[in-house]
Design a protein around this motif. Sequence first.
Motif, PDB file in Angstrom:
ATOM      1  N   GLY A  83       0.838  -1.195   0.000  1.00  0.00           N
ATOM      2  CA  GLY A  83       0.000   0.000   0.000  1.00  0.00           C
ATOM      3  C   GLY A  83       0.868   1.238   0.000  1.00  0.00           C
ATOM      4  O   GLY A  83       2.079   1.158   0.215  1.00  0.00           O
ATOM      5  N   PRO A  84       0.280   2.419  -0.255  1.00  0.00           N
ATOM      6  CA  PRO A  84       1.057   3.662  -0.270  1.00  0.00           C
ATOM      7  C   PRO A  84       1.744   3.897   1.073  1.00  0.00           C
ATOM      8  O   PRO A  84       1.145   3.688   2.134  1.00  0.00           O
ATOM      9  N   LYS A  85       3.002   4.320   1.001  1.00  0.00           N
ATOM     10  CA  LYS A  85       3.764   4.521   2.240  1.00  0.00           C
ATOM     11  C   LYS A  85       5.023   5.305   1.945  1.00  0.00           C
ATOM     12  O   LYS A  85       5.414   5.473   0.793  1.00  0.00           O
ATOM     13  N   VAL A  86       5.676   5.750   3.017  1.00  0.00           N
ATOM     14  CA  VAL A  86       6.997   6.347   2.938  1.00  0.00           C
ATOM     15  C   VAL A  86       7.928   5.444   3.731  1.00  0.00           C
ATOM     16  O   VAL A  86       7.650   5.107   4.883  1.00  0.00           O
ATOM     17  N   ILE A  87       9.005   5.045   3.085  1.00  0.00           N
ATOM     18  CA  ILE A  87       9.995   4.188   3.728  1.00  0.00           C
ATOM     19  C   ILE A  87      11.227   5.052   3.986  1.00  0.00           C
ATOM     20  O   ILE A  87      11.726   5.718   3.083  1.00  0.00           O
ATOM     21  N   VAL A  88      11.681   5.072   5.230  1.00  0.00           N
ATOM     22  CA  VAL A  88      12.850   5.859   5.606  1.00  0.00           C
ATOM     23  C   VAL A  88      13.955   4.896   6.012  1.00  0.00           C
ATOM     24  O   VAL A  88      13.746   4.019   6.847  1.00  0.00           O
ATOM     25  N   LEU A  89      15.118   5.082   5.401  1.00  0.00           N
ATOM     26  CA  LEU A  89      16.285   4.271   5.735  1.00  0.00           C
ATOM     27  C   LEU A  89      17.315   5.181   6.385  1.00  0.00           C
ATOM     28  O   LEU A  89      17.707   6.192   5.808  1.00  0.00           O
ATOM     29  N   LYS A  90      17.734   4.819   7.601  1.00  0.00           N
ATOM     30  CA  LYS A  90      18.718   5.603   8.361  1.00  0.00           C
ATOM     31  C   LYS A  90      19.942   4.740   8.601  1.00  0.00           C
ATOM     32  O   LYS A  90      19.829   3.589   9.038  1.00  0.00           O
ATOM     33  N   LEU A  91      21.105   5.310   8.320  1.00  0.00           N
ATOM     34  CA  LEU A  91      22.362   4.594   8.490  1.00  0.00           C
ATOM     35  C   LEU A  91      22.753   4.572   9.968  1.00  0.00           C
ATOM     36  O   LEU A  91      22.929   5.607  10.592  1.00  0.00           O
ATOM     37  N   THR A  92      22.848   3.366  10.526  1.00  0.00           N
ATOM     38  CA  THR A  92      23.225   3.177  11.921  1.00  0.00           C
ATOM     39  C   THR A  92      24.326   2.131  11.973  1.00  0.00           C
ATOM     40  O   THR A  92      24.110   0.993  11.556  1.00  0.00           O
ATOM     41  N   ASP A  93      25.491   2.532  12.456  1.00  0.00           N
ATOM     42  CA  ASP A  93      26.648   1.624  12.530  1.00  0.00           C
ATOM     43  C   ASP A  93      26.939   0.970  11.180  1.00  0.00           C
ATOM     44  O   ASP A  93      27.236  -0.229  11.095  1.00  0.00           O
ATOM     45  N   GLY A  94      26.807   1.752  10.094  1.00  0.00           N
ATOM     46  CA  GLY A  94      27.136   1.263   8.760  1.00  0.00           C
ATOM     47  C   GLY A  94      26.076   0.429   8.074  1.00  0.00           C
ATOM     48  O   GLY A  94      26.287  -0.045   6.969  1.00  0.00           O
ATOM     49  N   ILE A  95      24.928   0.242   8.728  1.00  0.00           N
ATOM     50  CA  ILE A  95      23.855  -0.578   8.162  1.00  0.00           C
ATOM     51  C   ILE A  95      22.556   0.228   8.202  1.00  0.00           C
ATOM     52  O   ILE A  95      22.257   0.904   9.186  1.00  0.00           O
ATOM     53  N   TYR A  96      21.761   0.128   7.124  1.00  0.00           N
ATOM     54  CA  TYR A  96      20.494   0.850   7.085  1.00  0.00           C
ATOM     55  C   TYR A  96      19.431   0.158   7.932  1.00  0.00           C
ATOM     56  O   TYR A  96      19.244  -1.050   7.842  1.00  0.00           O
ATOM     57  N   GLN A  97      18.771   0.977   8.738  1.00  0.00           N
ATOM     58  CA  GLN A  97      17.612   0.539   9.508  1.00  0.00           C
ATOM     59  C   GLN A  97      16.390   1.110   8.802  1.00  0.00           C
ATOM     60  O   GLN A  97      16.331   2.300   8.522  1.00  0.00           O
ATOM     61  N   LYS A  98      15.412   0.269   8.531  1.00  0.00           N
ATOM     62  CA  LYS A  98      14.244   0.670   7.761  1.00  0.00           C
ATOM     63  C   LYS A  98      13.038   0.896   8.674  1.00  0.00           C
ATOM     64  O   LYS A  98      12.785   0.100   9.576  1.00  0.00           O
ATOM     65  N   ALA A  99      12.321   1.988   8.404  1.00  0.00           N
ATOM     66  CA  ALA A  99      11.060   2.263   9.090  1.00  0.00           C
ATOM     67  C   ALA A  99      10.044   2.648   8.018  1.00  0.00           C
ATOM     68  O   ALA A  99      10.394   3.305   7.036  1.00  0.00           O
ATOM     69  N   GLU A 100       8.810   2.227   8.210  1.00  0.00           N
ATOM     70  CA  GLU A 100       7.764   2.524   7.240  1.00  0.00           C
ATOM     71  C   GLU A 100       6.667   3.334   7.903  1.00  0.00           C
ATOM     72  O   GLU A 100       6.302   3.079   9.054  1.00  0.00           O
ATOM     73  N   TYR A 101       6.139   4.284   7.153  1.00  0.00           N
ATOM     74  CA  TYR A 101       5.099   5.165   7.664  1.00  0.00           C
ATOM     75  C   TYR A 101       3.919   5.123   6.708  1.00  0.00           C
ATOM     76  O   TYR A 101       4.067   5.321   5.499  1.00  0.00           O
ATOM     77  N   LEU A 102       2.762   4.840   7.274  1.00  0.00           N
ATOM     78  CA  LEU A 102       1.528   4.737   6.501  1.00  0.00           C
ATOM     79  C   LEU A 102       0.749   6.041   6.585  1.00  0.00           C
ATOM     80  O   LEU A 102       1.124   6.948   7.334  1.00  0.00           O
ATOM     81  N   GLN A 103      -0.334   6.107   5.843  1.00  0.00           N
ATOM     82  CA  GLN A 103      -1.142   7.321   5.793  1.00  0.00           C
ATOM     83  C   GLN A 103      -1.516   7.790   7.193  1.00  0.00           C
ATOM     84  O   GLN A 103      -1.858   7.001   8.070  1.00  0.00           O
ATOM     85  N   GLY A 104      -1.390   9.110   7.391  1.00  0.00           N
ATOM     86  CA  GLY A 104      -1.749   9.728   8.660  1.00  0.00           C
ATOM     87  C   GLY A 104      -0.620   9.800   9.672  1.00  0.00           C
ATOM     88  O   GLY A 104      -0.754  10.457  10.689  1.00  0.00           O
TER      89      GLY A 104
END
Length: 81
Positions: free
Chosen positions: A37-58
Amino acid sequence: MRLVDKQEEYEALKVQEYWIVDYRGQIPAKYCLRGKGPKVIVLKLTDGIYQKAEYLQGEVVPCVTFPDLTLTTDQILAAEE
């Protein structure tokens, strides 16, 4: 370019944060933590590895690069229109 290739390139360049905006919800569910479904995925570099978080509508999407930026997923997805 595939998302996996892009992530590897950004990781090598040590890009601290990047966003993937899935306007149409077309990223396959197997790559998503919270389903399709529609979403925004944010990848943040932590200790050289990307951590992924997803945000849904609202939901508010936090931004490490610009901490005062306050955008909701709805506002980001509306930019496509």
